[in-house]
Design an enzyme around this catalytic site. Sequence first.
Site, PDB file in Angstrom:
ATOM      1  N   THR A  18       1.037  -0.854  -0.585  1.00  9.48           N
ATOM      2  CA  THR A  18       0.002   0.075  -0.206  1.00  9.48           C
ATOM      3  C   THR A  18       0.596   1.447  -0.166  1.00  9.48           C
ATOM      4  OG1 THR A  18      -2.042  -0.835   0.962  1.00  9.48           O
ATOM      5  CG2 THR A  18      -1.601   1.157   1.366  1.00  9.48           C
ATOM      6  N   THR A  93       1.563  -4.130   4.148  1.00  6.92           N
ATOM      7  CA  THR A  93       1.228  -4.712   5.738  1.00  6.92           C
ATOM      8  C   THR A  93       0.725  -6.346   5.844  1.00  6.92           C
ATOM      9  OG1 THR A  93      -1.002  -3.721   5.988  1.00  6.92           O
ATOM     10  CG2 THR A  93       0.975  -1.961   6.726  1.00  6.92           C
ATOM     11  N   ASP A  94      -0.251  -6.394   5.114  1.00  8.48           N
ATOM     12  CA  ASP A  94      -0.404  -7.884   4.818  1.00  8.48           C
ATOM     13  C   ASP A  94       0.006  -9.097   5.697  1.00  8.48           C
ATOM     14  OD1 ASP A  94      -3.236  -6.953   4.435  1.00  8.48           O
ATOM     15  OD2 ASP A  94      -3.281  -7.118   2.231  1.00  8.48           O
TER      16      ASP A  94
HETATM   17  N1  ASP Z   1      -3.524  -3.524   2.937  1.00  9.75           N
HETATM   18  C1  ASP Z   1      -1.890  -4.353   2.211  1.00  9.75           C
HETATM   19  C2  ASP Z   1      -0.777  -2.880   2.651  1.00  9.75           C
HETATM   20  O1  ASP Z   1      -1.359  -2.658   4.006  1.00  9.75           O
HETATM   21  C3  ASP Z   1      -1.582  -4.040   0.397  1.00  9.75           C
HETATM   22  C4  ASP Z   1      -0.705  -5.356   1.249  1.00  9.75           C
HETATM   23  O2  ASP Z   1      -0.239  -6.077   1.577  1.00  9.75           O
HETATM   24  O3  ASP Z   1       0.087  -5.269   0.361  1.00  9.75           O
HETATM   25  O4  ASP Z   1      -0.166  -3.173   2.299  1.00  9.75           O
END
Ligand code: ASP
Length: 333
Positions: A18, A93-94
């Site tokens: 993200t 973050t995933d």
């Molecule tokens: N929602 C995720 C992020 O916070 C997407 C990912 O992990 O690439 O980056």
Amino acid sequence: MNDALKRPRIAFGALGGTVSMQAKASGQGVMPSMKGDALLEGLALGELAQVTAETLQMLPSASLTFIQLIEVLQWARLQVEQGAQGVVLSQGTDTLEEVAYFLDLLWPYEVPLVLTGAMRSPGQPGADGPANLQAAIQVALAAESRGRGVLVVINDQVHAAEHVRKVDSLAMDAFTSSYFGPEGLLVEGHVRYLKLPKSRSPLPVPQRLDHRVALLEASLAADIQLLDEVTGLGYEGLVIAGFGAGHVSREWARCVGQIASWMPVIVASRTGAGSTATCSYGFNGGEMDLQRKGALMAGFLCPRKCRLLLWVLLGCGMEGILGQRLAAQNAQG
Ligand code: ASP
């Protein structure tokens, strides 16, 4: 010597996530698109450091593979061998907590390896990527960060790879280290550690990369088919995210007994916080029964990180020390 060369060097590698995502057109949804050098633009690095940027991947973090992560590790090691005083990675973050723990198992240096990301993409009001990146660089630069292995810096907190978890899908304060708390905080651009560094025992880089460890979650009245087929499907290890303090149904317990005679089995807690038990519950499927059947209890280590630990140990032929490793990790807190 020119001024830039006198400043400490931080190597920055961007993996996507993200923090780097933008939409091509309105309504299309964001996708990884910003390269490493673009992510550094506008940061207040001033005279702090000479930061060199590379784009190592451009992926949502759900799609990162073990092979890519071993390549990232080799890249980071090379940066240190070439004189970097700190290494920073940005990613989604995933899977931030998993990547941090995976790299921490294998990070052999005193030099800090710091991971960060963002909950809001660059185009959203209040995007947190630049602040997190700036904080990650500041943490990587601090002498006090040495010897602490892999750290996750997000939302002005510094977390240990072993304890950090994403506990909210979209909130800005999505990351926590539960009972352990953060290792440190960012205060006016400086890291203040709340804890002393722990002793570390990095593992060798796995020789094998094609083996697989299954992770199955216990759930109410679940059938045993998947569990029953784990051995026949070529998996070399099994992690169960068990109920409560590390429990399964009596049907699952019967399977665990058979599987544990073939491969290492770890039972962790699916609850998200707290430890598994060792000597409290005597029913079929309770932790005393599962240990008798050959399973190891995870303690505080979450199921996802148990899978990574087992995968790394299997990959370097060291699965024999799994019990010892889990015990040591839990003893240190
Ligand atoms: N929602 C995720 C992020 O916070 C997407 C990912 O992990 O690439 O980056």
